[in-house]
Design a protein around this motif. Structure first.
Motif, PDB file in Angstrom:
ATOM      1  N   GLY A  10     -14.923  53.625  -8.767  1.00 55.08           N
ATOM      2  CA  GLY A  10     -15.421  54.627  -7.819  1.00 55.08           C
ATOM      3  C   GLY A  10     -14.510  55.840  -7.778  1.00 55.08           C
ATOM      4  O   GLY A  10     -13.375  55.797  -8.287  1.00 55.08           O
ATOM      5  N   GLY A  12     -11.771  58.247  -6.829  1.00 56.97           N
ATOM      6  CA  GLY A  12     -10.476  58.021  -6.179  1.00 56.97           C
ATOM      7  C   GLY A  12      -9.886  56.637  -6.398  1.00 56.97           C
ATOM      8  O   GLY A  12      -8.822  56.313  -5.875  1.00 56.97           O
ATOM      9  N   GLY A  14      -8.742  55.360  -9.239  1.00 54.71           N
ATOM     10  CA  GLY A  14      -7.586  55.381 -10.142  1.00 54.71           C
ATOM     11  C   GLY A  14      -7.986  55.254 -11.608  1.00 54.71           C
ATOM     12  O   GLY A  14      -7.157  54.870 -12.435  1.00 54.71           O
ATOM     13  N   SER A  16      -8.607  57.691 -13.802  1.00 48.33           N
ATOM     14  CA  SER A  16      -7.835  58.605 -14.650  1.00 48.33           C
ATOM     15  C   SER A  16      -6.394  58.143 -14.758  1.00 48.33           C
ATOM     16  O   SER A  16      -5.760  58.298 -15.805  1.00 48.33           O
ATOM     17  CB  SER A  16      -7.876  60.031 -14.090  1.00 48.33           C
ATOM     18  OG  SER A  16      -9.207  60.387 -13.865  1.00 48.33           O
ATOM     19  N   GLY A 177      -2.076  49.335  -3.931  1.00 48.00           N
ATOM     20  CA  GLY A 177      -0.658  49.360  -3.553  1.00 48.00           C
ATOM     21  C   GLY A 177       0.001  50.642  -4.041  1.00 48.00           C
ATOM     22  O   GLY A 177      -0.641  51.688  -4.137  1.00 48.00           O
ATOM     23  N   THR A 178       1.273  50.525  -4.395  1.00 44.03           N
ATOM     24  CA  THR A 178       1.997  51.713  -4.861  1.00 44.03           C
ATOM     25  C   THR A 178       1.602  52.030  -6.309  1.00 44.03           C
ATOM     26  O   THR A 178       1.087  51.168  -7.020  1.00 44.03           O
ATOM     27  CB  THR A 178       3.517  51.472  -4.839  1.00 44.03           C
ATOM     28  OG1 THR A 178       3.811  50.422  -5.769  1.00 44.03           O
ATOM     29  CG2 THR A 178       4.008  51.105  -3.450  1.00 44.03           C
TER      30      THR A 178
HETATM   31  P1  ADP Z   1     -10.337  58.599 -10.237  1.00 46.26           P
HETATM   32  O1  ADP Z   1     -10.152  59.101 -11.653  1.00 46.26           O
HETATM   33  O2  ADP Z   1     -10.822  57.189 -10.177  1.00 46.26           O
HETATM   34  O3  ADP Z   1     -11.170  59.489  -9.363  1.00 46.26           O
HETATM   35  P2  ADP Z   1      -7.470  59.148 -10.002  1.00 46.26           P
HETATM   36  O4  ADP Z   1      -6.841  58.303 -11.043  1.00 46.26           O
HETATM   37  O5  ADP Z   1      -7.622  60.612 -10.280  1.00 46.26           O
HETATM   38  O6  ADP Z   1      -8.915  58.533  -9.556  1.00 46.26           O
HETATM   39  O7  ADP Z   1      -6.697  58.931  -8.637  1.00 46.26           O
HETATM   40  C1  ADP Z   1      -7.048  59.685  -7.477  1.00 46.26           C
HETATM   41  C2  ADP Z   1      -5.803  60.328  -6.877  1.00 46.26           C
HETATM   42  O8  ADP Z   1      -5.019  59.307  -6.264  1.00 46.26           O
HETATM   43  C3  ADP Z   1      -4.916  61.021  -7.900  1.00 46.26           C
HETATM   44  O9  ADP Z   1      -4.355  62.153  -7.310  1.00 46.26           O
HETATM   45  C4  ADP Z   1      -3.863  59.945  -8.203  1.00 46.26           C
HETATM   46  O10 ADP Z   1      -2.633  60.517  -8.601  1.00 46.26           O
HETATM   47  C5  ADP Z   1      -3.730  59.237  -6.866  1.00 46.26           C
HETATM   48  N1  ADP Z   1      -3.412  57.803  -6.976  1.00 46.26           N
HETATM   49  C6  ADP Z   1      -3.949  56.907  -7.847  1.00 46.26           C
HETATM   50  N2  ADP Z   1      -3.448  55.675  -7.646  1.00 46.26           N
HETATM   51  C7  ADP Z   1      -2.558  55.779  -6.633  1.00 46.26           C
HETATM   52  C8  ADP Z   1      -1.701  54.846  -5.943  1.00 46.26           C
HETATM   53  N3  ADP Z   1      -1.664  53.540  -6.252  1.00 46.26           N
HETATM   54  N4  ADP Z   1      -0.931  55.332  -4.966  1.00 46.26           N
HETATM   55  C9  ADP Z   1      -0.976  56.641  -4.614  1.00 46.26           C
HETATM   56  N5  ADP Z   1      -1.757  57.572  -5.203  1.00 46.26           N
HETATM   57  C10 ADP Z   1      -2.547  57.157  -6.207  1.00 46.26           C
END
Ligand code: ADP
Length: 198
Positions: A10, A12, A14, A16, A177-178
């Motif tokens: 979905g 946000g 992660g 990417s 998590g982190t």
């Molecule tokens: P998607 O591609 O699924 O929309 P992203 O990989 O771009 O999601 O992640 C969304 C945002 O959240 C980015 O800015 C990313 O750096 C941040 N992010 C991803 N995983 C984490 C995490 N575990 N903790 C904090 N920030 C995160």
């Protein structure tokens, strides 16, 4: 034959971030969203069909497409939206297959938000779903895109649920998590996937 690893999740979740982990393992990444944006540029071979669909009013004086004009049209008119998707979606698949075929890597990772919804998973040797609860995803997407909460929740409602993604995917990984914890889990998972595909 280059084998394709499909990454989805979905907004946000992660995806990417996981795609970048594949890249760090030497696996080239092909980003469906990037190709969808490329589809609307004069360099893509579906550009003339998009111009024909919307007319010359959709072109800016510099010859590029007026994305705000097209966004307003497809928002107001579901026929126009379906017609645009009918041009862009096949182009995105063709282009991802072309780039994969040109790669000399044994594996490529496809980052595709609507992997299962679009049926693109049929091209993949395996699929990975990144799972994450909605509240965390909304907060991340708001931080990343500066988008408003209602827009993000509407996009989430238009997608399949994590439960469905998990049922359809070959592998799942949670990202609640982190970042460091996610990177560690991603490393292990990528090791497993590459070993299985070899
Ligand atoms: P998607 O591609 O699924 O929309 P992203 O990989 O771009 O999601 O992640 C969304 C945002 O959240 C980015 O800015 C990313 O750096 C941040 N992010 C991803 N995983 C984490 C995490 N575990 N903790 C904090 N920030 C995160």
């Amino acid at each position: 034959m280059t084998r394709i690893i499909g990454i989805t999740g979905g907004i946000g979740s992660g995806k990417s971030t996981l795609a970048n982990c594949f890249l760090a393992h030497g696996v080239p990444v092909i980003d469906a969203d990037e190709i969808s944006r490329f589809a609307l540029t004069p360099a893509s071979d579906c550009f003339p069909a998009v111009v024909e669909l919307f007319g010359n009013e959709a072109k800016k004086p510099d010859g590029t497409l007026d994305r705000a004009y097209i966004a307003a049209k497809v928002f107001a008119d579901s026929y126009a939206r379906d017609a645009l998707n009918g041009i862009v979606h096949p182009f995105v698949i063709r282009e991802m297959l072309k780039r994969s075929g040109e790669s000399d890597s044994p594996f490529v990772a496809w980052d595709v938000p609507l992997l299962f919804e679009s049926g693109v998973d049929a091209y993949c040797a395996c699929t990975v779903a990144v799972l994450c609860g909605e509240e965390i995803r909304v907060a991340r997407a708001m931080r990343r895109d500066g988008a408003n909460e209602e827009q993000i929740r509407a996009r989430i409602r238009a997608q399949i649920t994590d439960e469905t993604r998990a049922a359809l995917a070959t592998y799942t990984i949670r990202n609640e998590g982190t970042l460091d914890a996610f990177y560690a889990e991603a490393d292990t998972l990528i090791g497993t996937i590459l070993e299985e595909l070899l």
